[in-house]
Design a protein around this motif. Structure first.
Motif, short mmCIF file in Angstrom:
data_model
loop_
_atom_site.label_atom_id
_atom_site.label_comp_id
_atom_site.label_asym_id
_atom_site.label_seq_id
_atom_site.Cartn_x
_atom_site.Cartn_y
_atom_site.Cartn_z
N ARG A 162 -1.04 8.49 11.28
CA ARG A 162 -2.46 7.05 10.34
C ARG A 162 -3.13 7.84 9.02
O ARG A 162 -2.93 8.78 8.79
N VAL A 163 -3.08 6.48 8.29
CA VAL A 163 -3.48 6.57 6.67
C VAL A 163 -5.45 6.44 6.86
O VAL A 163 -5.43 5.21 7.28
N CYS A 211 -6.55 10.63 3.26
CA CYS A 211 -6.99 11.63 4.34
C CYS A 211 -5.79 11.35 5.84
O CYS A 211 -5.55 9.66 5.33
N VAL A 212 -4.78 12.11 6.33
CA VAL A 212 -4.00 11.24 7.33
C VAL A 212 -5.01 11.83 8.59
O VAL A 212 -4.79 13.45 8.72
N SER A 213 -4.42 11.27 9.80
CA SER A 213 -4.38 12.18 11.46
C SER A 213 -3.41 11.76 11.78
O SER A 213 -2.48 10.82 12.67
N ALA A 224 0.79 -1.58 -0.19
CA ALA A 224 0.45 -0.14 -0.12
C ALA A 224 1.21 0.95 0.20
O ALA A 224 0.41 1.84 0.53
N GLY A 225 2.28 0.31 -0.31
CA GLY A 225 2.70 1.93 -0.37
C GLY A 225 3.85 2.74 0.45
O GLY A 225 4.23 0.51 0.71
N ASP A 252 -5.97 0.82 8.77
CA ASP A 252 -5.92 0.60 10.34
C ASP A 252 -4.18 -0.37 10.57
O ASP A 252 -3.48 0.42 11.77
N GLY A 253 -3.89 -0.37 9.13
CA GLY A 253 -2.90 -1.16 9.59
C GLY A 253 -1.46 -0.27 9.68
O GLY A 253 0.17 -0.84 9.25
#
Length: 155
Positions: free
Chosen positions: A104-105, A134-136, A20-21, A109-110
């Protein structure tokens, strides 16, 4: 809603995740620095969001800003970046104390980047590549406790 983070004494220097990146984490120099997004995350990053956290501090009334979380984005690398820095009115500014940042993405969640240790000035930067997401950030600072920024830097 506040998120409770466990205090940890983990120290990372680099981490790469290819599912995933790309996920990378760079260990900060623990000395006073240029606390701007380009100065901490890299010259290709621009600030897209920042948030302050209040707590007990050294001001005359004893209450105010103790830390900042700052987000950056680099269009050239497609990475999001975040770090937490102590304010100069923080009781522990320039002294080692527990400080952490988790980026976090949304929807994955992982997939996150984390930095926690005893730092004098800031924790991070932490970086993730999350196109279209989005990220937090969740932060911990001794005088403010833990908090979350909510979702930002969507794109």
């Amino acid at each position: 809603m506040r998120t409770v983070l466990r205090r940890t004494a983990l120290s990372f220097t680099a981490l790469t995740l290819t599912t995933a990146g790309t996920l990378s984490l760079v260990s900060p120099a623990n000395a006073a620095a240029n606390f701007t997004v380009p100065g901490v995350c890299g010259s290709s990053f621009r600030e897209v969001y920042s948030q302050t956290e209040n707590g007990y501090n050294t001001t005359s009334d004893g209450w105010g800003i103790v830390a900042y979380i700052k987000f950056g984005y680099s269009s050239s690398t497609g990475q999001n970046c975040a770090f937490i820095q102590k304010s100069t009115t923080n009781y522990s500014y320039g002294k080692a104390s527990d400080l952490s940042i988790t980026l976090r993405v949304q929807g994955n969640d992982g997939y996150y980047a984390h930095d926690a240790n005893s730092y004098k000035y800031f924790a991070g930067p932490v970086k993730v590549t999350a196109p279209g997401k989005c990220v937090s950030a969740d932060g911990w600072e001794d005088w403010a406790g833990s908090w979350s920024t909510g979702w930002h830097a969507c794109g």
